[in-house]
Design a protein around this motif. Structure first.
Motif, PDB file in Angstrom:
ATOM      1  N   GLN A   4       0.847  -1.185   0.000  1.00 62.24           N
ATOM      2  CA  GLN A   4       0.000   0.000   0.000  1.00 62.24           C
ATOM      3  C   GLN A   4       0.880   1.232   0.000  1.00 62.24           C
ATOM      4  O   GLN A   4       1.851   1.309   0.753  1.00 62.24           O
ATOM      5  CB  GLN A   4      -0.932   0.017   1.205  1.00 62.24           C
ATOM      6  N   TYR A   5       0.522   2.166  -0.860  1.00 54.68           N
ATOM      7  CA  TYR A   5       1.238   3.418  -0.938  1.00 54.68           C
ATOM      8  C   TYR A   5       0.424   4.480  -0.205  1.00 54.68           C
ATOM      9  O   TYR A   5      -0.758   4.646  -0.461  1.00 54.68           O
ATOM     10  CB  TYR A   5       1.463   3.816  -2.392  1.00 54.68           C
ATOM     11  N   ALA A  27      -6.809   7.453  -8.850  1.00 56.64           N
ATOM     12  CA  ALA A  27      -7.341   6.095  -8.727  1.00 56.64           C
ATOM     13  C   ALA A  27      -6.508   5.254  -7.756  1.00 56.64           C
ATOM     14  O   ALA A  27      -7.052   4.528  -6.920  1.00 56.64           O
ATOM     15  CB  ALA A  27      -7.406   5.428 -10.099  1.00 56.64           C
ATOM     16  N   VAL A  28      -5.192   5.359  -7.831  1.00 56.73           N
ATOM     17  CA  VAL A  28      -4.318   4.597  -6.935  1.00 56.73           C
ATOM     18  C   VAL A  28      -4.506   5.066  -5.494  1.00 56.73           C
ATOM     19  O   VAL A  28      -4.575   4.250  -4.565  1.00 56.73           O
ATOM     20  CB  VAL A  28      -2.837   4.724  -7.378  1.00 56.73           C
ATOM     21  N   THR A  29      -4.611   6.364  -5.302  1.00 51.58           N
ATOM     22  CA  THR A  29      -4.806   6.907  -3.950  1.00 51.58           C
ATOM     23  C   THR A  29      -6.119   6.404  -3.368  1.00 51.58           C
ATOM     24  O   THR A  29      -6.168   6.001  -2.195  1.00 51.58           O
ATOM     25  CB  THR A  29      -4.772   8.449  -3.974  1.00 51.58           C
ATOM     26  N   GLN A  30      -7.169   6.393  -4.162  1.00 51.26           N
ATOM     27  CA  GLN A  30      -8.464   5.890  -3.688  1.00 51.26           C
ATOM     28  C   GLN A  30      -8.366   4.422  -3.267  1.00 51.26           C
ATOM     29  O   GLN A  30      -8.920   4.030  -2.252  1.00 51.26           O
ATOM     30  CB  GLN A  30      -9.532   6.045  -4.776  1.00 51.26           C
ATOM     31  N   ALA A  36      -4.259   7.413   2.680  1.00 45.22           N
ATOM     32  CA  ALA A  36      -3.369   7.701   1.552  1.00 45.22           C
ATOM     33  C   ALA A  36      -3.501   9.177   1.178  1.00 45.22           C
ATOM     34  O   ALA A  36      -4.583   9.760   1.266  1.00 45.22           O
ATOM     35  CB  ALA A  36      -3.714   6.817   0.363  1.00 45.22           C
ATOM     36  N   GLN A  37      -2.372   9.786   0.816  1.00 39.69           N
ATOM     37  CA  GLN A  37      -2.336  11.200   0.488  1.00 39.69           C
ATOM     38  C   GLN A  37      -1.687  11.417  -0.869  1.00 39.69           C
ATOM     39  O   GLN A  37      -0.715  10.745  -1.213  1.00 39.69           O
ATOM     40  CB  GLN A  37      -1.526  11.974   1.535  1.00 39.69           C
ATOM     41  N   LEU A  38      -2.221  12.387  -1.587  1.00 41.51           N
ATOM     42  CA  LEU A  38      -1.691  12.740  -2.895  1.00 41.51           C
ATOM     43  C   LEU A  38      -1.023  14.111  -2.784  1.00 41.51           C
ATOM     44  O   LEU A  38      -1.592  15.038  -2.196  1.00 41.51           O
ATOM     45  CB  LEU A  38      -2.845  12.794  -3.909  1.00 41.51           C
ATOM     46  N   HIS A  39       0.190  14.220  -3.321  1.00 44.41           N
ATOM     47  CA  HIS A  39       0.887  15.504  -3.317  1.00 44.41           C
ATOM     48  C   HIS A  39       1.270  15.831  -4.756  1.00 44.41           C
ATOM     49  O   HIS A  39       1.948  15.049  -5.421  1.00 44.41           O
ATOM     50  CB  HIS A  39       2.136  15.466  -2.440  1.00 44.41           C
ATOM     51  N   GLY A 107       8.332  12.124   2.777  1.00 43.63           N
ATOM     52  CA  GLY A 107       8.222  10.702   3.076  1.00 43.63           C
ATOM     53  C   GLY A 107       7.450   9.964   1.992  1.00 43.63           C
ATOM     54  O   GLY A 107       6.715   9.007   2.259  1.00 43.63           O
ATOM     55  N   THR A 108       7.642  10.379   0.757  1.00 41.65           N
ATOM     56  CA  THR A 108       6.949   9.797  -0.395  1.00 41.65           C
ATOM     57  C   THR A 108       7.334   8.333  -0.559  1.00 41.65           C
ATOM     58  O   THR A 108       8.509   7.975  -0.444  1.00 41.65           O
ATOM     59  CB  THR A 108       7.320  10.582  -1.674  1.00 41.65           C
TER      60      THR A 108
END
Length: 163
Positions: A4-5, A27-30, A36-39, A107-108
């Motif tokens: 899991q990312y 889609a991957v974040t969902q 999960a966080q998107l930057h 911390g990506t």
């Protein structure tokens, strides 16, 4: 348990490929859960301004304002999809900022990047940002080459090409 990312980074440069990377990253974040966080990241390549004899800070401000509008649009789209999303605008050399500096700071654990970007001249002369990121990143990298239907994208016109 599947990988899991939790912290996904998407470099945005205004290209069609970056837009596809963003859409796939949503889609991957969902799929990776509520934490999960998107930057989103835009890097203003300040080296491009070094050779301009009449360098004016208003040029950088204009580029920054355009990037901010694009990032605001993408962030609103991500938030509408119920995703935690933030963005930043950095200044300097895109390669190291995308591959190392920002991922270390945030911390990506996954960078999702378009296969090609806007700067064809740089690609020919010193290699693409994407190629560098795949070699030098401090985390996993997913290079996006297809749209959400997994149709290949024609480099020539940015439209979906048949396989």
């Amino acid at each position: 348990m599947a990988q899991q990312y939790k912290r996904i980074l998407v470099p945005i440069d205004g290209s069609r490929e970056a837009e596809l990377a963003f859409k796939k990253a949503v889609a991957v974040t969902q799929r990776n859960g509520d934490d999960a966080q998107l930057h989103l990241l835009h890097v203003v390549d300040t080296r491009a301004f070094q050779n301009i004899s009449s360098f004016d800070t208003t040029m950088v401000e204009q580029v920054t304002e355009t990037a901010k509008k694009t990032l605001d649009k993408y962030a609103a789209e991500a938030k509408a999809a119920d995703i935690q999303c933030e963005y930043s605008i950095e200044y300097g050399a895109p390669k190291s900022i995308i591959a190392q500096d920002v991922p270390k700071e945030l911390g990506t654990d996954l960078i999702m990047i378009g296969a090609t970007g806007l700067n064809a001249v740089e690609r020919l002369l010193i290699g693409s940002v994407t190629e560098y990121v795949t070699r030098a990143a401090i985390c996993d990298v997913l290079v996006v080459r297809t749209d959400l239907s997994n149709q290949a994208i024609s480099v020539k016109d940015g439209a979906a090409a048949s396989k």
